[in-house]
Design an enzyme around this catalytic site. Structure first.
Site, PDB file in Angstrom:
ATOM      1  N   TYR A  12     120.881  33.011 -36.272  1.00 40.24           N
ATOM      2  CA  TYR A  12     119.992  33.978 -36.673  1.00 40.24           C
ATOM      3  C   TYR A  12     119.408  34.911 -35.185  1.00 40.24           C
ATOM      4  O   TYR A  12     119.755  35.866 -35.012  1.00 40.24           O
ATOM      5  CB  TYR A  12     118.533  33.641 -37.424  1.00 40.24           C
ATOM      6  CG  TYR A  12     117.418  34.323 -37.646  1.00 40.24           C
ATOM      7  CD1 TYR A  12     117.408  35.574 -37.997  1.00 40.24           C
ATOM      8  CD2 TYR A  12     116.032  33.853 -37.237  1.00 40.24           C
ATOM      9  CE1 TYR A  12     116.353  36.253 -38.189  1.00 40.24           C
ATOM     10  CE2 TYR A  12     115.253  34.415 -37.285  1.00 40.24           C
ATOM     11  CZ  TYR A  12     115.038  35.824 -37.782  1.00 40.24           C
ATOM     12  OH  TYR A  12     114.003  36.411 -37.974  1.00 40.24           O
ATOM     13  N   GLY A  37     125.988  29.052 -38.631  1.00 39.79           N
ATOM     14  CA  GLY A  37     125.751  30.442 -38.286  1.00 39.79           C
ATOM     15  C   GLY A  37     126.855  31.169 -39.657  1.00 39.79           C
ATOM     16  O   GLY A  37     127.608  30.429 -40.330  1.00 39.79           O
ATOM     17  N   TYR A 142     113.122  16.974 -33.295  1.00 40.61           N
ATOM     18  CA  TYR A 142     113.890  18.512 -32.688  1.00 40.61           C
ATOM     19  C   TYR A 142     112.935  18.721 -31.480  1.00 40.61           C
ATOM     20  O   TYR A 142     113.536  19.212 -30.548  1.00 40.61           O
ATOM     21  CB  TYR A 142     113.459  19.437 -34.003  1.00 40.61           C
ATOM     22  CG  TYR A 142     113.536  20.898 -33.549  1.00 40.61           C
ATOM     23  CD1 TYR A 142     114.674  21.388 -33.099  1.00 40.61           C
ATOM     24  CD2 TYR A 142     112.493  21.509 -33.661  1.00 40.61           C
ATOM     25  CE1 TYR A 142     114.565  22.625 -32.719  1.00 40.61           C
ATOM     26  CE2 TYR A 142     112.616  22.991 -33.353  1.00 40.61           C
ATOM     27  CZ  TYR A 142     113.667  23.464 -32.745  1.00 40.61           C
ATOM     28  OH  TYR A 142     113.841  24.869 -32.449  1.00 40.61           O
ATOM     29  N   ARG A 220     100.386  29.783 -37.400  1.00 37.88           N
ATOM     30  CA  ARG A 220     101.594  29.757 -36.758  1.00 37.88           C
ATOM     31  C   ARG A 220     101.450  31.143 -35.892  1.00 37.88           C
ATOM     32  O   ARG A 220     100.943  32.293 -36.784  1.00 37.88           O
ATOM     33  CB  ARG A 220     102.721  29.829 -37.482  1.00 37.88           C
ATOM     34  CG  ARG A 220     103.089  28.547 -38.102  1.00 37.88           C
ATOM     35  CD  ARG A 220     103.417  27.479 -37.144  1.00 37.88           C
ATOM     36  NE  ARG A 220     103.702  26.210 -37.532  1.00 37.88           N
ATOM     37  CZ  ARG A 220     102.687  24.977 -37.618  1.00 37.88           C
ATOM     38  NH1 ARG A 220     101.769  25.350 -37.293  1.00 37.88           N
ATOM     39  NH2 ARG A 220     103.217  24.125 -38.166  1.00 37.88           N
ATOM     40  N   ARG A 280     103.951  18.387 -44.998  1.00 36.80           N
ATOM     41  CA  ARG A 280     105.036  18.004 -44.675  1.00 36.80           C
ATOM     42  C   ARG A 280     105.116  17.264 -43.479  1.00 36.80           C
ATOM     43  O   ARG A 280     104.625  17.777 -42.283  1.00 36.80           O
ATOM     44  CB  ARG A 280     105.974  19.337 -44.544  1.00 36.80           C
ATOM     45  CG  ARG A 280     107.498  19.256 -44.433  1.00 36.80           C
ATOM     46  CD  ARG A 280     108.017  20.761 -44.676  1.00 36.80           C
ATOM     47  NE  ARG A 280     107.546  21.585 -43.562  1.00 36.80           N
ATOM     48  CZ  ARG A 280     108.178  22.816 -43.390  1.00 36.80           C
ATOM     49  NH1 ARG A 280     109.150  23.217 -44.258  1.00 36.80           N
ATOM     50  NH2 ARG A 280     107.631  23.627 -42.547  1.00 36.80           N
ATOM     51  N   GLY A 282     105.958  16.062 -39.735  1.00 37.44           N
ATOM     52  CA  GLY A 282     106.541  16.811 -38.555  1.00 37.44           C
ATOM     53  C   GLY A 282     105.886  18.083 -38.116  1.00 37.44           C
ATOM     54  O   GLY A 282     106.305  18.890 -37.399  1.00 37.44           O
TER      55      GLY A 282
HETATM   56  N1  LIG Z   1     114.130  30.331 -35.694  1.00 37.34           N
HETATM   57  C1  LIG Z   1     113.026  30.113 -34.974  1.00 37.34           C
HETATM   58  O1  LIG Z   1     111.913  30.263 -35.454  1.00 37.34           O
HETATM   59  C2  LIG Z   1     113.086  29.237 -33.590  1.00 37.34           C
HETATM   60  C3  LIG Z   1     111.868  28.794 -33.048  1.00 37.34           C
HETATM   61  C4  LIG Z   1     112.107  28.281 -31.883  1.00 37.34           C
HETATM   62  C5  LIG Z   1     113.221  27.859 -31.270  1.00 37.34           C
HETATM   63  N2  LIG Z   1     114.384  28.333 -31.787  1.00 37.34           N
HETATM   64  C6  LIG Z   1     115.643  28.007 -31.226  1.00 37.34           C
HETATM   65  O2  LIG Z   1     116.538  29.325 -31.200  1.00 37.34           O
HETATM   66  C7  LIG Z   1     117.955  28.747 -31.425  1.00 37.34           C
HETATM   67  C8  LIG Z   1     118.385  29.614 -32.544  1.00 37.34           C
HETATM   68  O3  LIG Z   1     117.878  29.329 -33.599  1.00 37.34           O
HETATM   69  P1  LIG Z   1     118.207  30.062 -35.111  1.00 37.34           P
HETATM   70  O4  LIG Z   1     117.040  29.964 -35.974  1.00 37.34           O
HETATM   71  O5  LIG Z   1     118.753  31.211 -34.641  1.00 37.34           O
HETATM   72  O6  LIG Z   1     119.201  29.079 -35.480  1.00 37.34           O
HETATM   73  P2  LIG Z   1     120.503  29.304 -36.353  1.00 37.34           P
HETATM   74  O7  LIG Z   1     120.934  27.856 -36.906  1.00 37.34           O
HETATM   75  O8  LIG Z   1     120.561  30.254 -37.186  1.00 37.34           O
HETATM   76  O9  LIG Z   1     121.475  29.314 -35.042  1.00 37.34           O
HETATM   77  C9  LIG Z   1     122.112  28.250 -34.539  1.00 37.34           C
HETATM   78  C10 LIG Z   1     123.737  28.465 -34.328  1.00 37.34           C
HETATM   79  O10 LIG Z   1     124.087  27.259 -33.565  1.00 37.34           O
HETATM   80  C11 LIG Z   1     125.497  27.066 -34.143  1.00 37.34           C
HETATM   81  N3  LIG Z   1     125.505  25.738 -33.724  1.00 37.34           N
HETATM   82  C12 LIG Z   1     124.903  24.554 -34.289  1.00 37.34           C
HETATM   83  N4  LIG Z   1     125.347  23.299 -33.535  1.00 37.34           N
HETATM   84  C13 LIG Z   1     126.549  23.859 -33.012  1.00 37.34           C
HETATM   85  C14 LIG Z   1     127.301  23.049 -32.172  1.00 37.34           C
HETATM   86  N5  LIG Z   1     127.216  21.694 -31.939  1.00 37.34           N
HETATM   87  N6  LIG Z   1     128.602  23.845 -31.625  1.00 37.34           N
HETATM   88  C15 LIG Z   1     128.356  25.088 -31.837  1.00 37.34           C
HETATM   89  N7  LIG Z   1     127.649  25.802 -32.443  1.00 37.34           N
HETATM   90  C16 LIG Z   1     126.515  25.134 -33.107  1.00 37.34           C
HETATM   91  C17 LIG Z   1     125.027  27.397 -35.562  1.00 37.34           C
HETATM   92  O11 LIG Z   1     126.338  27.337 -36.408  1.00 37.34           O
HETATM   93  C18 LIG Z   1     124.421  28.572 -35.446  1.00 37.34           C
HETATM   94  O12 LIG Z   1     125.057  29.756 -35.654  1.00 37.34           O
HETATM   95  C19 LIG Z   1     117.976  27.496 -31.666  1.00 37.34           C
HETATM   96  O13 LIG Z   1     118.376  26.726 -30.220  1.00 37.34           O
HETATM   97  C20 LIG Z   1     116.614  27.072 -32.085  1.00 37.34           C
HETATM   98  O14 LIG Z   1     116.205  25.682 -31.689  1.00 37.34           O
HETATM   99  C21 LIG Z   1     114.203  28.959 -33.239  1.00 37.34           C
END
Ligand SMILES: NC(=O)c1ccc[n+]([C@@H]2O[C@H](COP(=O)([O-])OP(=O)(O)OC[C@H]3O[C@@H](n4cnc5c(N)ncnc54)[C@H](O)[C@@H]3O)[C@@H](O)[C@H]2O)c1
Length: 331
Positions: A12, A37, A142, A220, A280, A282
């Site tokens: 995302y 993804g 996490y 939030r 929930r 966590g």
């Molecule tokens: N979405 C939120 O609200 C939010 C908030 C705080 C932090 N984050 C951080 O932002 C980042 C992106 O979040 P997101 O919501 O886009 O998540 P997401 O799950 O949509 O994207 C994560 C991507 O990483 C890939 N991935 C996971 N494990 C992998 C591995 N071992 N090797 C290769 N690829 C791998 C997945 O296939 C996916 O495409 C993350 O690090 C998350 O912790 C997101």
């Protein structure tokens, strides 16, 4: 042309940042194992390499084949409820695999590193809005795993001369007809509410109505993914000198679960069925960023993070997804 390696670029937040990099004329290679993804989310013009970030051989091969100027590290396990019940995989991907990757990058002299951290490193805050130097007491694995990797990066910056920016995102949100949030299972409030509005889900759970907040539901800070992408580009332009810098990405305003629910009903003009559920595990009661450091040091301002606009964009995405589901096109 500068080249950026983006892990998790099929996810995302990562895919939106990839699109922004391409728009600005950077070359982009993505490493994503597609565990969470989607190939369709990868912007045209980026090259996708499908393997796990912890695969040292594949990673070495890739970074030997091209010269990368910087790395954006989005790939992670990121679903909070799963992190409570199954911490092993969070420490594996977010710490062990990320460290294996970092070692390969170090071997190849790649020095600029932008890391997606999270507000979950703070746990239940003592004060809000939360500044970066607030104590870190994560309440789920996490947040703990992200904090551990931040600490690893801090030591790497000091010892090996890396230039690191860690961004602690608050609630990343927003969408448009062509891109949006697609987690499986979905645990984020806005897509869940909108799936109820479109009829793809039957009801919305309000997790706890006895939190120490004005209306008893969690608060939030919602920040649009485009504003997150802007922060990444600003950081990359300023990076160069060795060191570790950490910034919150949030607006400094928070909204309660009830408020988001009401606004989603207003935007969609649908009745969104909701039920009261127990808290929930966590979840902290309140998360709200103090973004002063990001504004002062990188000149960042949120331009797209008005909550109603965020929900309107995400609703465009949900309508596109639900019509694909109805017509049998895989979403
Ligand atoms: N979405 C939120 O609200 C939010 C908030 C705080 C932090 N984050 C951080 O932002 C980042 C992106 O979040 P997101 O919501 O886009 O998540 P997401 O799950 O949509 O994207 C994560 C991507 O990483 C890939 N991935 C996971 N494990 C992998 C591995 N071992 N090797 C290769 N690829 C791998 C997945 O296939 C996916 O495409 C993350 O690090 C998350 O912790 C997101």
């Amino acid at each position: 042309m500068e080249r950026v390696l983006v892990t998790g670029g099929a996810g995302y937040v990562g895919s939106v940042c990839v699109a922004r990099l391409l728009d600005r004329g950077y070359a982009v290679d993505i490493v994503d194992d597609l565990s969470a993804g989607h190939v369709e989310a990868v912007p045209a013009g980026a090259e996708l390499h499908k393997f796990e970030i912890g695969n040292r051989e594949e990673m070495s091969r890739l970074v030997s084949s091209k010269k990368f100027d910087s790395v954006f590290h989005f790939a992670a396990k990121a679903l909070v409820p799963e992190s409570v019940t199954n911490p092993a995989i969070f420490f594996d991907v977010n710490v062990a695999q990320s460290l294996a990757m970092l070692e390969v990058l170090r071997d190849h002299g790649i020095r600029k590193f932008v890391f997606s951290s999270t507000a979950a490193v703070y746990g239940n805050p003592d004060t809000v809005p939360i500044p970066e130097d607030h104590p870190k007491n994560p309440v789920n694995s996490y947040g703990e795993s992200k904090l551990m990797f931040e600490q690893i990066l801090r030591w790497y910056a000091r010892a090996y001369g890396l230039s690191v920016v860690a961004f602690r995102y608050f609630n990343a949100s927003g969408g448009a007809a062509t891109w949006g949030e697609r987690h499986e299972p979905e645990t984020h409030i806005i897509p869940i509410l909108l799936q109820v509005a479109s009829g793809r889900r039957t009801q919305f759970d309000i997790y706890g109505s006895d939190w120490p907040t004005p209306d008893g539901t969690c608060l939030r800070d919602y920040v649009h993914v485009s504003d997150i992408a802007d922060a990444h580009i600003l950081a990359m332009k300023k990076m160069g000198t060795p060191g570790f810098n950490v910034y919150n990405i949030g607006t400094g305003k928070s909204h309660s679960v009830r408020e988001v629910w009401q606004l989603a009903s207003e935007v969609t003009q649908k009745k969104i069925a909701a039920r009261q559920s127990p808290r929930r595990a966590g979840d902290p009661a309140i998360l709200c960023a103090d973004p002063a450091r990001l504004k002062a040091e990188l000149g960042w301002e949120p331009k797209h993070s008005d909550l109603k606009g965020i929900i309107q964009g995400a609703w465009e995405w949900e309508k596109a997804q639900s019509s694909k589901a109805e017509t049998g096109v895989s979403a």
